[in-house]
Enzyme design. Structure first.
Site, PDB file in Angstrom:
ATOM      1  N   ASP A   1       0.926  -1.128   0.104  1.00 41.77           N
ATOM      2  CA  ASP A   1       0.271   0.198  -0.195  1.00 41.77           C
ATOM      3  C   ASP A   1       1.515   1.447   0.115  1.00 41.77           C
ATOM      4  O   ASP A   1       0.777   2.148   0.613  1.00 41.77           O
ATOM      5  CB  ASP A   1      -0.591   0.263   1.288  1.00 41.77           C
ATOM      6  CG  ASP A   1      -1.961   1.412   1.751  1.00 41.77           C
ATOM      7  OD1 ASP A   1      -2.167   1.631   0.170  1.00 41.77           O
ATOM      8  OD2 ASP A   1      -2.829   0.956   2.277  1.00 41.77           O
TER       9      ASP A   1
HETATM   10  C1  SPV Z   1      -7.580   1.827   3.252  1.00 42.02           C
HETATM   11  O1  SPV Z   1      -8.607   1.497   4.072  1.00 42.02           O
HETATM   12  O2  SPV Z   1      -6.726   1.735   2.078  1.00 42.02           O
HETATM   13  C2  SPV Z   1      -7.068   3.376   3.939  1.00 42.02           C
HETATM   14  C3  SPV Z   1      -7.598   3.022   6.255  1.00 42.02           C
HETATM   15  O3  SPV Z   1      -6.490   4.002   3.660  1.00 42.02           O
HETATM   16  S1  SPV Z   1      -5.957   2.900   6.675  1.00 42.02           S
HETATM   17  O4  SPV Z   1      -5.668   0.901   6.166  1.00 42.02           O
HETATM   18  O5  SPV Z   1      -6.582   2.310   8.243  1.00 42.02           O
HETATM   19  O6  SPV Z   1      -5.254   3.230   6.426  1.00 42.02           O
HETATM   20 MG    MG Z   2      -5.580   3.804   2.263  1.00 46.38          MG
END
Ligand code: SPV
Ligand code: MG
Length: 515
Positions: free
Chosen positions: A35
């Site tokens: 991510d």
């Molecule tokens: C996501 O779901 O990608 C988010 C929320 O941004 S978190 O993972 O809590 O950052």
């Molecule tokens: Mg996110």
């Protein structure tokens, strides 16, 4: 509720959720990457398109930092609106960002003015007045206190954000509670209680929070399920103990909307149904003497291969796979796989029409009915399949040549004689058919091949049903020609399709010689 592809989006909608969070974490994870903006924004866009196509509820894109500066945000808004996405959430971090739960404190926050510019750019770009821009505050995540969060909240609201997402990664709702108590409630607040999941949802309602996002849960559920199934299957090397626990394949089809495609095919592809073949092969073939002592005529070999095998091959080559064979004499000697078998018990007494009656359940949709003792080349069959009339007999116009002259043949007369002239119709209404027809006036010979359209199948089926409602008739020697003649007399239109040669009627041992 989070979703990360078309399938999960549909499941979320079916569960009853009112909206979908297109999570950067779960979309990346489903793609097998981190991510950290490793998936490009157009790859995310492509996934959004599938999610949008699969659902009817609003989708809020977790658009990270907006993938660049205000200009990138403008382009993202345009592109996601084109795909029917309902809103964009951008967070006040720097590109490329890292997930909030990984070293949050080390992540620098965006400059407030610069981020407000992104919010304004998004609002100025949206074409649909209902499009929502959610500004996400990462100050708690990055280790700042309530004052910084409130300062940013006011600035983002003033810049035009439709809602604010206040994120927190501590395991209690304390930060969120303190924010809500200090906030003037001048715009809706969104939260993501991944870490403070123990707090009951009523508490959030009481605080005046508008929207709770379950940001990663069906991905996590599916990871557990996939690990369990893969692990067990690897260990057991069998699915027997798993089948009851995993979704049936039909459930996969249902989620994909397979039914809708079936209905659409019916609507848009009137000729999509491939014909079935019904081979009438109940008789012994007395003229063959000892050759048919142990097997029916249809199993006699021509050039080393039984007639029936050749027929099946020809049908297969013309894409016809649903093949039924009506057997009678020495049915056990027919060992072909991949054909449906029907047995006509009093095959000696009942004529060939009674054999067709045995396979009456196959008379739905287009069908080809063939005698079991003929051979024909694919071109003859393809030619017949191309006709559009409901009931069509394949007729050979070269019939009068050669040795056929002394045989009992189903002579045919069309309403228009065959012609080699350019543009001459080859499929014409039948005038008369029968073994007693004067050969001088006949135009050809029926080769034992009959084409039925879907409507044709229905009509022949209806006729057979009424004819054999008197069961005694099953022991009468009724030929197909008699049946078709009777149907014609009752007003049914029967057609003949002229072709020349390229077939063989196996009527005597000499026909089996390769000449
Ligand atoms: C996501 O779901 O990608 C988010 C929320 O941004 S978190 O993972 O809590 O950052
Ligand atoms: Mg996110």
């Amino acid at each position: 509720m989070e979703a990360h592809n078309g399938l999960s989006a549909r499941i979320v909608e079916e569960a009853g959720f009112k909206g979908i969070w297109a999570s950067s974490l779960t979309i990346s994870a489903a793609l097998g990457v981190r991510d950290n903006n490793e998936a490009s924004w157009t790859q995310v866009l492509e996934m959004l398109e599938f999610m949008s196509d699969a659902t009817n509820i609003p989708i809020l894109l977790d658009g990270d930092t907006g993938y660049g500066n205000f200009n990138n945000v403008r382009r993202v808004v345009r592109k996601i609106e084109q795909r029917g996405i309902a809103g964009l959430c951008i967070e006040d971090k720097l590109f490329p960002k890292t997930n909030s739960f990984i070293g949050g404190e080390q992540q620098p926050l965006a400059n407030i003015e610069e981020f407000c510019g992104k919010i304004r750019a998004a609002k100025d770009t949206q074409a649909d007045p209902d499009f929502q821009v959610v500004a996400r505050i990462e100050a708690f995540i990055a280790g700042w206190g309530l004052d910084e969060v409130l300062k940013r909240a006011q600035a983002y609201r003033d810049a035009g954000a439709d809602a604010l997402l206040v994120h927190s990664k501590i395991t209690t709702a304390d930060q969120i509670t303190s924010f809500m108590n200090a906030w003037d409630h001048s715009c809706p607040i969104v939260i993501v209680p991944t870490k403070y999941y123990k707090t009951p949802s009523e508490h959030f309602s009481q605080l005046g929070i508008s929207l709770v996002i379950w940001a990663n849960h069906i991905l996590r559920g599916s990871i557990s399920a996939m690990q369990e199934v893969a692990g067990q299957l690897y260990e057991l090397q069998s699915t027997i103990r798993l089948e009851g626990k995993i979704a049936p394949v039909d459930e996969v089809f249902r989620l994909q909307g397979a039914d809708e495609l079936k209905r659409a095919e019916k609507h848009y592809l009137p000729f999509a149904e491939t014909p079935k073949a019904i081979v009438l092969a109940a008789s012994r073939g007395r003229k063959f003497g000892d050759l048919t002592r142990d097997k029916p005529k249809t199993m006699l070999e021509y050039q080393g291969k039984p007639l029936l095998r050749r027929l099946v091959d020809t049908f297969n080559n013309c894409e016809i796979k649903d093949i039924s064979v009506v057997l009678g004499y020495r049915a056990n000697a027919v060992d072909l796989d991949n054909v449906h078998r029907y047995i006509n018990r009093p095959w000696k007494k009942g004529g060939i029409a009674s054999s067709l009656y045995r396979a009456i359940d196959k008379l739905s949709g287009p069908a080809i009915v063939a005698f079991g003792d003929i051979l024909f080349e694919e071109t003859v069959l393809n030619d017949l399949l191309e006709t559009t009339e409901n009931i069509v007999l394949a007729v050979d116009t070269s019939w009068a040549n050669g040795r056929k002259i002394d045989r009992d043949i189903d002579a045919v007369q069309g309403t228009i004689p065959p012609s080699d002239r350019y543009g001459a119709s080859r499929c014409v209404p039948l005038a008369a058919i029968g073994i007693h027809l004067d050969h001088e006036t006949a135009h050809g010979e029926w080769i034992g091949l009959l084409k039925l359209s879907t409507e044709g199948s229905l009509r022949v089926k209806a006729y057979l049903e009424s004819y054999y409602s008197d069961e005694n008739r099953l022991e009468e020697d009724t030929s197909l020609v008699q049946l078709l003649t009777a149907m014609q007399a009752a007003g049914e239109e029967i057609y003949v399709n002229y072709s020349r040669g390229h077939w063989l009627d196996v009527d005597s041992p000499e026909d089996l010689q390769n000449d």
